[in-house]
Motif scaffolding. Sequence first.
Motif, mmCIF file in Angstrom:
data_model
loop_
_atom_site.group_PDB
_atom_site.id
_atom_site.type_symbol
_atom_site.label_atom_id
_atom_site.label_comp_id
_atom_site.label_asym_id
_atom_site.label_seq_id
_atom_site.Cartn_x
_atom_site.Cartn_y
_atom_site.Cartn_z
ATOM 1 N N GLY A 186 12.862 -3.573 46.567
ATOM 2 C CA GLY A 186 11.764 -3.528 47.533
ATOM 3 C C GLY A 186 10.785 -2.414 47.241
ATOM 4 O O GLY A 186 9.564 -2.590 47.380
ATOM 5 N N SER A 187 11.285 -1.258 46.828
ATOM 6 C CA SER A 187 10.378 -0.147 46.526
ATOM 7 C C SER A 187 9.546 -0.436 45.284
ATOM 8 O O SER A 187 8.362 -0.084 45.233
ATOM 9 C CB SER A 187 11.160 1.156 46.374
ATOM 10 N N VAL A 188 10.143 -1.096 44.285
ATOM 11 C CA VAL A 188 9.373 -1.466 43.094
ATOM 12 C C VAL A 188 8.325 -2.509 43.463
ATOM 13 O O VAL A 188 7.178 -2.449 42.997
ATOM 14 C CB VAL A 188 10.313 -1.969 41.972
ATOM 15 N N ALA A 189 8.693 -3.465 44.316
ATOM 16 C CA ALA A 189 7.733 -4.491 44.749
ATOM 17 C C ALA A 189 6.578 -3.860 45.518
ATOM 18 O O ALA A 189 5.410 -4.225 45.313
ATOM 19 C CB ALA A 189 8.431 -5.539 45.608
ATOM 20 N N ILE A 190 6.862 -2.904 46.382
ATOM 21 C CA ILE A 190 5.798 -2.228 47.130
ATOM 22 C C ILE A 190 4.910 -1.418 46.193
ATOM 23 O O ILE A 190 3.682 -1.414 46.325
ATOM 24 C CB ILE A 190 6.388 -1.356 48.254
ATOM 25 N N ASN A 250 -3.907 -2.763 43.263
ATOM 26 C CA ASN A 250 -5.179 -2.454 43.909
ATOM 27 C C ASN A 250 -5.949 -1.352 43.201
ATOM 28 O O ASN A 250 -7.020 -0.958 43.650
ATOM 29 C CB ASN A 250 -4.951 -2.078 45.370
ATOM 30 N N SER A 251 -5.415 -0.822 42.121
ATOM 31 C CA SER A 251 -6.082 0.192 41.292
ATOM 32 C C SER A 251 -6.572 1.386 42.100
ATOM 33 O O SER A 251 -7.724 1.805 41.997
ATOM 34 C CB SER A 251 -7.249 -0.428 40.521
ATOM 35 N N PRO A 267 -8.158 4.826 51.420
ATOM 36 C CA PRO A 267 -7.921 3.392 51.257
ATOM 37 C C PRO A 267 -6.527 2.920 51.660
ATOM 38 O O PRO A 267 -6.353 1.757 52.011
ATOM 39 C CB PRO A 267 -8.162 3.157 49.767
ATOM 40 N N VAL A 268 -5.530 3.774 51.623
ATOM 41 C CA VAL A 268 -4.166 3.327 51.904
ATOM 42 C C VAL A 268 -3.354 4.478 52.491
ATOM 43 O O VAL A 268 -3.608 5.647 52.212
ATOM 44 C CB VAL A 268 -3.493 2.774 50.613
#
Length: 184
Positions: free
Chosen positions: A129-133, A141-142, A68-69
């Motif tokens: 930025g890393s926390v936001a990502i 997105n679980s 999925p990612v």
Amino acid sequence: MSIPRSNYDPRRVCLNPFPNLTLGKHRRTIGIYLAGGLFALANWTFIDAAVLSAHAHSPYGEPDIPPPVHVSFADWVPGICSLLGMLVVNLIDKDRVRGEEGFGDARAVWRARLFLFIGFALMAGGLAGSVAILILKYALNSYPDQYTYYGYANVSQNVALMLSAIVLWISQSVGSEYEYNLSI
């Protein structure tokens, strides 16, 4: 409970003083090696996540469904910002930031402090930025734990890079055993 007046120092900030940790004559060397170890651990963690992402397989029993990612360029940007911030912070001459050594130009001290602020802002931006990502791409997105590891690795990389920069700054500010202060 109050502090006895004999132990009172008006310049003291904390009620309980920090422990006096002496590492002997090798404290600068220990700090530099510790900063290098943190730097290596930070980058190893994220590269491990990137390699796992590149070799991710579809869920077992369902060969037609892709993972999925993956780790993309957006995941690399916070680490790059933190790395640039670390370089900027540790390339600044510490005497200029303090305003010592009689540089003569008052603007040199101001510019050094501005570059120091920019370096710490780059590192803080990389961490944010890393926390936001982590939150936007992986947590909301679980995804299963094997995919959210990519976001956790990104955050841990930026935290370790910040700690490495701080340890290196402090250890370079400490005088080495080979320095002599020959003031008259």
